[in-house]
Write a protein that holds these residues in place. Structure first.
Motif, PDB file in Angstrom:
ATOM      1  N   ASN A 172       3.469  16.835  23.623  1.00  0.00           N
ATOM      2  CA  ASN A 172       3.966  17.107  24.968  1.00  0.00           C
ATOM      3  C   ASN A 172       3.268  16.280  26.038  1.00  0.00           C
ATOM      4  O   ASN A 172       3.684  16.316  27.190  1.00  0.00           O
ATOM      5  N   ASN A 173       2.178  15.599  25.722  1.00  0.00           N
ATOM      6  CA  ASN A 173       1.592  14.671  26.691  1.00  0.00           C
ATOM      7  C   ASN A 173       2.045  13.265  26.298  1.00  0.00           C
ATOM      8  O   ASN A 173       1.565  12.668  25.351  1.00  0.00           O
ATOM      9  N   ILE A 174       3.014  12.763  27.039  1.00  0.00           N
ATOM     10  CA  ILE A 174       3.749  11.567  26.655  1.00  0.00           C
ATOM     11  C   ILE A 174       3.270  10.395  27.512  1.00  0.00           C
ATOM     12  O   ILE A 174       3.375  10.433  28.740  1.00  0.00           O
ATOM     13  N   LEU A 175       2.771   9.359  26.873  1.00  0.00           N
ATOM     14  CA  LEU A 175       2.307   8.181  27.577  1.00  0.00           C
ATOM     15  C   LEU A 175       3.519   7.417  28.119  1.00  0.00           C
ATOM     16  O   LEU A 175       4.382   6.967  27.357  1.00  0.00           O
ATOM     17  N   THR A 176       3.576   7.308  29.434  1.00  0.00           N
ATOM     18  CA  THR A 176       4.762   6.777  30.115  1.00  0.00           C
ATOM     19  C   THR A 176       4.396   5.547  30.932  1.00  0.00           C
ATOM     20  O   THR A 176       3.354   5.515  31.579  1.00  0.00           O
ATOM     21  N   GLY A 211      11.964   1.513  38.687  1.00  0.00           N
ATOM     22  CA  GLY A 211      11.763   2.937  38.455  1.00  0.00           C
ATOM     23  C   GLY A 211      12.084   3.366  37.040  1.00  0.00           C
ATOM     24  O   GLY A 211      11.979   4.551  36.699  1.00  0.00           O
ATOM     25  N   GLU A 212      12.448   2.438  36.162  1.00  0.00           N
ATOM     26  CA  GLU A 212      12.770   2.774  34.779  1.00  0.00           C
ATOM     27  C   GLU A 212      11.509   3.224  34.042  1.00  0.00           C
ATOM     28  O   GLU A 212      10.444   2.613  34.156  1.00  0.00           O
ATOM     29  N   GLU A 213      11.636   4.299  33.265  1.00  0.00           N
ATOM     30  CA  GLU A 213      10.520   4.835  32.482  1.00  0.00           C
ATOM     31  C   GLU A 213      10.648   4.419  31.013  1.00  0.00           C
ATOM     32  O   GLU A 213      11.740   4.462  30.438  1.00  0.00           O
ATOM     33  N   ARG A 214       9.532   4.008  30.432  1.00  0.00           N
ATOM     34  CA  ARG A 214       9.445   3.771  28.990  1.00  0.00           C
ATOM     35  C   ARG A 214       8.417   4.737  28.424  1.00  0.00           C
ATOM     36  O   ARG A 214       7.368   4.963  29.022  1.00  0.00           O
ATOM     37  N   PHE A 215       8.710   5.285  27.245  1.00  0.00           N
ATOM     38  CA  PHE A 215       7.826   6.278  26.650  1.00  0.00           C
ATOM     39  C   PHE A 215       7.230   5.703  25.365  1.00  0.00           C
ATOM     40  O   PHE A 215       7.960   5.399  24.419  1.00  0.00           O
ATOM     41  N   LEU A 216       5.923   5.533  25.364  1.00  0.00           N
ATOM     42  CA  LEU A 216       5.253   5.006  24.185  1.00  0.00           C
ATOM     43  C   LEU A 216       5.094   6.121  23.148  1.00  0.00           C
ATOM     44  O   LEU A 216       5.061   7.304  23.480  1.00  0.00           O
ATOM     45  N   SER A 217       4.980   5.713  21.896  1.00  0.00           N
ATOM     46  CA  SER A 217       4.864   6.697  20.813  1.00  0.00           C
ATOM     47  C   SER A 217       3.724   6.328  19.873  1.00  0.00           C
ATOM     48  O   SER A 217       3.944   6.030  18.696  1.00  0.00           O
ATOM     49  N   PRO A 218       2.493   6.322  20.374  1.00  0.00           N
ATOM     50  CA  PRO A 218       1.357   6.029  19.492  1.00  0.00           C
ATOM     51  C   PRO A 218       1.187   7.133  18.455  1.00  0.00           C
ATOM     52  O   PRO A 218       1.555   8.287  18.701  1.00  0.00           O
ATOM     53  N   PRO A 241      -7.594  -5.071  30.950  1.00  0.00           N
ATOM     54  CA  PRO A 241      -7.472  -6.086  32.005  1.00  0.00           C
ATOM     55  C   PRO A 241      -6.301  -7.047  31.826  1.00  0.00           C
ATOM     56  O   PRO A 241      -5.754  -7.547  32.809  1.00  0.00           O
ATOM     57  N   ASP A 242      -5.868  -7.298  30.579  1.00  0.00           N
ATOM     58  CA  ASP A 242      -4.756  -8.230  30.377  1.00  0.00           C
ATOM     59  C   ASP A 242      -3.404  -7.567  30.583  1.00  0.00           C
ATOM     60  O   ASP A 242      -2.360  -8.235  30.532  1.00  0.00           O
ATOM     61  N   GLY A 243      -3.374  -6.254  30.815  1.00  0.00           N
ATOM     62  CA  GLY A 243      -2.130  -5.547  31.072  1.00  0.00           C
ATOM     63  C   GLY A 243      -1.243  -5.362  29.864  1.00  0.00           C
ATOM     64  O   GLY A 243      -0.109  -4.888  29.989  1.00  0.00           O
ATOM     65  N   ARG A 244      -1.724  -5.683  28.675  1.00  0.00           N
ATOM     66  CA  ARG A 244      -0.907  -5.588  27.471  1.00  0.00           C
ATOM     67  C   ARG A 244      -1.164  -4.328  26.662  1.00  0.00           C
ATOM     68  O   ARG A 244      -0.468  -4.076  25.684  1.00  0.00           O
ATOM     69  N   SER A 245      -2.166  -3.573  27.045  1.00  0.00           N
ATOM     70  CA  SER A 245      -2.490  -2.367  26.294  1.00  0.00           C
ATOM     71  C   SER A 245      -3.113  -1.331  27.215  1.00  0.00           C
ATOM     72  O   SER A 245      -3.566  -1.635  28.325  1.00  0.00           O
ATOM     73  N   ILE A 246      -3.093  -0.095  26.731  1.00  0.00           N
ATOM     74  CA  ILE A 246      -3.716   1.041  27.406  1.00  0.00           C
ATOM     75  C   ILE A 246      -4.934   1.461  26.592  1.00  0.00           C
ATOM     76  O   ILE A 246      -4.870   1.546  25.357  1.00  0.00           O
ATOM     77  N   ILE A 247      -6.036   1.714  27.269  1.00  0.00           N
ATOM     78  CA  ILE A 247      -7.231   2.241  26.623  1.00  0.00           C
ATOM     79  C   ILE A 247      -7.270   3.738  26.922  1.00  0.00           C
ATOM     80  O   ILE A 247      -7.136   4.147  28.084  1.00  0.00           O
ATOM     81  N   ALA A 248      -7.445   4.564  25.892  1.00  0.00           N
ATOM     82  CA  ALA A 248      -7.311   6.006  26.107  1.00  0.00           C
ATOM     83  C   ALA A 248      -8.121   6.794  25.096  1.00  0.00           C
ATOM     84  O   ALA A 248      -8.474   6.301  24.012  1.00  0.00           O
ATOM     85  N   LEU A 249      -8.400   8.028  25.479  1.00  0.00           N
ATOM     86  CA  LEU A 249      -8.924   9.006  24.529  1.00  0.00           C
ATOM     87  C   LEU A 249      -7.751   9.508  23.709  1.00  0.00           C
ATOM     88  O   LEU A 249      -6.709   9.883  24.251  1.00  0.00           O
ATOM     89  N   THR A 268       1.224  -1.721  24.602  1.00  0.00           N
ATOM     90  CA  THR A 268       2.272  -1.202  25.481  1.00  0.00           C
ATOM     91  C   THR A 268       3.671  -1.619  25.037  1.00  0.00           C
ATOM     92  O   THR A 268       4.660  -1.114  25.575  1.00  0.00           O
ATOM     93  N   GLU A 269       3.790  -2.517  24.070  1.00  0.00           N
ATOM     94  CA  GLU A 269       5.105  -2.904  23.569  1.00  0.00           C
ATOM     95  C   GLU A 269       5.422  -2.231  22.246  1.00  0.00           C
ATOM     96  O   GLU A 269       6.527  -1.732  22.047  1.00  0.00           O
ATOM     97  N   THR A 270       4.457  -2.193  21.342  1.00  0.00           N
ATOM     98  CA  THR A 270       4.714  -1.684  19.987  1.00  0.00           C
ATOM     99  C   THR A 270       4.187  -0.277  19.756  1.00  0.00           C
ATOM    100  O   THR A 270       4.533   0.354  18.757  1.00  0.00           O
ATOM    101  N   SER A 271       3.317   0.216  20.635  1.00  0.00           N
ATOM    102  CA  SER A 271       2.645   1.521  20.493  1.00  0.00           C
ATOM    103  C   SER A 271       1.627   1.542  19.357  1.00  0.00           C
ATOM    104  O   SER A 271       1.097   2.603  19.015  1.00  0.00           O
ATOM    105  N   GLU A 272       1.349   0.385  18.755  1.00  0.00           N
ATOM    106  CA  GLU A 272       0.343   0.331  17.698  1.00  0.00           C
ATOM    107  C   GLU A 272      -1.030   0.702  18.272  1.00  0.00           C
ATOM    108  O   GLU A 272      -1.339   0.382  19.421  1.00  0.00           O
ATOM    109  N   ILE A 273      -1.850   1.366  17.452  1.00  0.00           N
ATOM    110  CA  ILE A 273      -3.155   1.829  17.920  1.00  0.00           C
ATOM    111  C   ILE A 273      -4.278   1.176  17.128  1.00  0.00           C
ATOM    112  O   ILE A 273      -4.129   0.849  15.953  1.00  0.00           O
TER     113      ILE A 273
END
Length: 682
Positions: free
Chosen positions: A456-460, A467-474, A486-494, A508-513
C-alpha cells in the motif's frame, strides 16, 4: 515472473498429457473395455483450463456444455455447476447465483457439493442467507472501540492505552463500558502492543514493558485480579495472538535476535514450546489462530520469492504436518476460522483486488478449491474483529486523510505568490515524502491506497510538466525514506523484504533493486560511490560502496540532510542546527531553533546549495525557515499549514510541494449474513 511460471506449468501439463495420450492411458475403451463417461474427461479439461491456464471465460463455456450433456453423471454435473458459479464470481458476474440455485434445486442428493453452493449463496444473499448480505455502518467513530469480538459475539473489547482498563462495546445495545484495572499503568509495566482474550471472555493476555522497558507477557482476569507475568526474557519480544480453547496455552510470536518463532506458552508455568522458526522476523507469523477444536494452528507468514509473498499455513498443535493452504503466487493473509471450525477465511489479492476467500478444512487438510466470499473488501487484516454466531462479520475501516499540494514562493521576501492548491492523484490515501528530481522534471512521493498495509505504500513518480503518474514496482514489501540519486536515474530508499530491512537503489525505469547497506535515512553523494546514512546511536555514517568501508561522520539527531555537492551534512543537536564536513571536523552552528526545547526540524538542502529548509515537525502549525547555508538570519516563509508531513522546494527555488497527513478516520462496520449461522449445542 508469474506469467513465466504459469506458462512453464502449462507447457509441462501439455507435455504430460501428450505422453499419456501416446501411451493410451487416457484412451477410451482400453483395458476392461468399459467406456468412461466422456464428461468426466471434459470436466478435468475444464478444471485444467480454469486453474492452470487461468482462462475463466473459456472454462465457463466448457462447464456449461457439461451441465447440458444428456446422460452425464450427477456428481460430474454438480461439480461443473459449482465451479461454473465460482468462475462467474471471480469475474464479478451475477450468473454465479443462477448456477448455485440450480445446483441447490436439482442436486439435493449431492450433499457435500450442495453445502458449498449454499455457503456461496449465503455470501451472495441467496437462499443460504437470512435476508441476504447486508453491509451497514455501526459507528461513524470507532476510535474508542476495542479490537476483538468476543466468541459469543456480544462484545467488542480492547485495552485503553492510557489507563490499562479493558473497554468494551455491547454489540446489541450499542453501549460502551469500562472494566477497570484499578487505575493507570503501574511502575511495573508501561504501554502494550498486542492483546488476546480467552475464549470464555474471562481472561486477557497482553505484552507490556517494565519501567526499564524490558518486554514481558502478562495475563490477568478482566477486572485486574490474578495479574501475573507469564514470560519475560531479555532481548526477546513477545506478541500474544490467541488462547487455546481450554485456556491452557497462549499462541504467541517471539522475536529474538536471530530468529522469529511461533510458539505456545503454557498458562500454568510459562514454559515455551516452539512450533515454527524463521531466520527473520519481518512479516513472519503476522496472524495465527487455534482452530475451534484446539487441534490445529493456522497462521500467515511471508515466503521467499521474487517478489516475496505471503501464504496461509496449517499445522497440528504439536508443530507437525504443516501444509500450505490455498497456495498462490499472490499475497494471502489469514483472517479467522469460521466459528464451526470447518473453514479458514483469508484475504488475498490474487484477483487484482483485496478479496475475502474461504477454503474448507477437514482432518487437517484442505478440501477443494478456495471460494470467493466478498469481492473488493480492502486490506483490513488488522481491523477484522471476528465472526458472530449469527454469521455476521464485524470489522473496522481505517482511512488516512491528507493530500499533496503545489504552490510558489518568493525566497527574497518569503511571501507566497501562488497559494498552495490540491494536486489530483490516482490514489486517495495521503501522499508523503515529496522530493524533486535533480533536474526538476519529476516529483517522487509515496502514494497509498488507504490503509497502511503491504503493497500500500506505492513509490510514485509524477511528471512536473504533464502531471502524469508512474508507479514503480520494486520487489520490496515496504518502501520509505526516499531520496533521489544525483543522476536522477534511481531512487535511494529504505526497503523491507521478507528477510529484513536495508538501503536499496531502485531504478526509476525498470524498478530493479540493488541492496547498498544496512541503515536508515540514506543519501547518495554525486560521485555515486559514497553513501551517507544513519546508524544506531544515532550516528551519521558514510560508506564507500566500492570497498564496503564505513566510517563515522558525527553523532547527531535523527534528522539530517546531505549538501548537493556531497561535501557536508546539516543536522540538529541539542536545539541547534549545525553543519559539518563529511570528512569530520568541528561542526558549525547555523541557528538555534524554537525556544521550545522539544521542537525539532526536518532539514533539506536547496538544490543550489545556498539554503537549508528547516521545517518544524512536532508543532500543530508547521514553521518553515529559509536558513542561509553560510550563515545569516533565517527567513520565515509565509507558509503555515496544519499537519504538514513534508515540504520540498523545486530546483528553481520558486515552486514547492508539500504533503499533509491528517488524523485517521476509523469506522465500525458489519456484514450481516456473511456466513451461515453457527448452531450452538444446548
Amino acid at each position: 515472473m508469474h506469467l513465466y511460471i504459469v506458462s512453464m506449468e502449462v507447457m509441462a501439463m501439455r507435455k504430460i498429457l501428450a505422453i499419456l495420450l501416446m501411451t493410451g492411458a487416457l484412451a477410451l475403451g482400453i483395458g476392461s473395455g468399459q467406456q468412461k463417461d466422456r464428461t468426466e474427461v471434459d470436466l478435468q479439461a475444464a478444471i485444467r483450463r480454469e486453474t492452470v491456464e487461468g482462462d475463466l471465460k473459456g472454462a465457463i463455456e466448457q462447464y456449461k456444455k457439461i451441465a447440458a450433456q444428456p446422460g452425464a453423471g450427477r456428481v460430474t454435473v454438480a461439480t461443473a455447476l459449482l465451479r461454473m458459479g465460482q468462475c462467474h464470481e471471480k469475474l464479478g458476474q451475477a450468473e454465479a447465483r443462477t448456477a448455485y440455485e440450480r445446483l441447490v434445486r436439482d442436486f439435493a442428493d449431492q450433499a457435500g457439493i450442495v453445502a458449498q453452493a449454499r455457503l456461496r449463496l449465503a455470501a451472495l444473499g441467496g437462499p443460504g442467507g437470512a435476508g441476504g448480505l447486508v453491509t451497514r455502518r455501526v459507528l461513524p467513530d470507532a476510535s474508542g472501540v476495542g479490537e476483538v469480538l468476543t466468541a459469543d459475539g456480544k462484545f467488542i473489547r480492547g485495552i485503553d492505552w492510557e489507563t490499562g482498563d479493558v473497554v468494551q462495546y455491547e454489540v446489541a445495545g450499542g453501549q460502551a463500558s469500562r472494566i477497570t484495572n484499578r487505575g493507570p499503568w503501574s511502575e511495573t509495566e508501561k504501554s502494550y502492543e498486542y492483546q488476546a482474550f480467552s475464549r470464555d471472555g474471562k481472561q486477557i493476555a497482553y505484552n507490556s514493558y517494565t519501567k526499564d522497558w524490558a518486554p514481558q507477557l502478562r495475563i490477568r482476569n478482566l477486572d485486574g485480579s490474578g495479574l501475573r507475568t507469564l514470560y519475560s526474557e531479555k532481548d526477546s519480544y513477545v506478541y500474544p495472538l490467541d488462547w487455546s480453547p481450554d485456556a491452557g496455552f497462549i499462541l504467541a510470536r517471539l522475536d529474538r535476535k536471530k530468529a522469529t518463532e511461533l510458539t505456545v506458552i503454557s498458562t500454568a508455568d510459562g514454559s515455551v514450546r516452539v512450533l515454527r522458526s524463521m531466520t527473520s522476523g519481518w512479516f513472519s507469523f503476522e496472524m495465527a489462530r487455534f482452530s475451534p477444536d484446539g487441534r490445529s494452528v493456522a497462521f500467515s507468514s511471508a515466503r521467499e520469492g521474487s517478489p516475496p509473498h505471503g501464504d496461509v499455513f496449517l499445522m497440528t498443535t504439536d508443530g507437525r504436518n504443516e501444509i500450505v493452504v490455498a497456495g498462490h503466487p499472490a499475497e494471502d493473509q489469514m483472517l479467522r476460522w469460521t466459528p464451526d471450525g470447518r473453514s479458514l477465511v483469508f484475504l488475498s489479492d490474487r484477483s487484482g483486488t483485496w478479496d475475502i476467500w474461504t477454503v474448507h478444512i477437514a482432518g487437517g487438510k484442505q478440501q477443494g478449491e478456495p471460494e470467493l466470499l466478498k469481492k473488493d473488501f480492502g486490506y483490513y487484516v488488522w481491523e477484522v474483529l471476528g465472526f458472530a454466531l449469527d454469521g455476521s462479520l464485524y470489522y473496522k475501516t481505517v482511512t488516512r486523510l491528507g493530500g499533496l499540494y503545489y504552490g510558489s514562493v518568493d525566497l527574497e521576501t518569503g511571501k507566497v505568490f501562488v497559494p498552495a492548491a490540491t494536486v489530483t492523484t490516482r490514489y486517495t490515501g495521503p501522499q508523503s515524502q515529496p522530493t524533486w528530481s535533480p533536474d526538476g522534471r519529476n516529483l517522487a512521493y509515496i502514494s497509498r491506497r488507504g490503509s497502511i498495509a503491504p503493497g500500500n505504500n506505492i513509490l510514485t513518480i509524477r511528471s512536473t510538466a504533464t502531471g502524469e503518474e508512474r508507479f514503480l514496482s520494486p520487489r520490496l514489501r515496504y518502501v520509505n525514506q526516499i531520496s533521489w540519486a544525483p543522476d536522477g536515474r534511481s531512487i535511494i530508499a529504505l526497503g523491507i523484504t521478507e528477510r529484513g530491512s536495508g538501503i536499496f537503489r531502485i531504478d526509476t525505469e525498470t524498478s530493479e533493486i540493488t541492496k547498498l547497506a544496512e541503515g536508515v535515512a540514506p543519501r547518495l553523494c554525486p560521485d555515486g560511490k559514497t553513501l551517507v546514512f544513519l546508524a544506531e546511536g544515532p550516528i551519521i555514517k558514510k560508506r564507500n560502496l566500492d570497498t564496503g568501508e564505513e566510517s563515522e561522520v558525527i553523532k547527531a539527531g535523527m534528522f539530517y540532510d546531505l549538501s548537493p555537492d556531497g561535501l557536508e551534512v546539516v543536522f540538529q543537536m541539542n536545539g541547534a542546527v549545525k553543519t559539518v564536513s563529511l570528512n569530520g571536523g568541528e561542526p558549525r552552528e547555523l541557528f538555534r531553533g524554537s525556544p521550545r526545547p522539544s521542537t525539532y526540524y526536518g532539514l533539506r538542502w536547496t538544490m543550489d546549495g545556498r539554503y537549508i529548509i528547516a521545517r518544524a515537525r512536532n508543532t500543530e502549525i508547521s514553521e518553515i525557515l529559509l536558513v542561509p547555508a553560510r550563515g545569516g538570519t533565517p527567513l520565515k516563509l509565509d507558509i503555515s499549514v496544519p499537519k504538514m508531513d513534508s515540504f520540498a522546494l523545486h530546483p528553481d527555488n520558486r515552486r514547492f510541494a508539500f504533503s499533509v497527513t491528517e488524523e485517521s478516520k476509523s469506522e465500525l462496520w458489519v456484514m450481516e449474513n456473511f456466513l451461515p449461522p453457527t448452531k450452538v449445542a444446548k
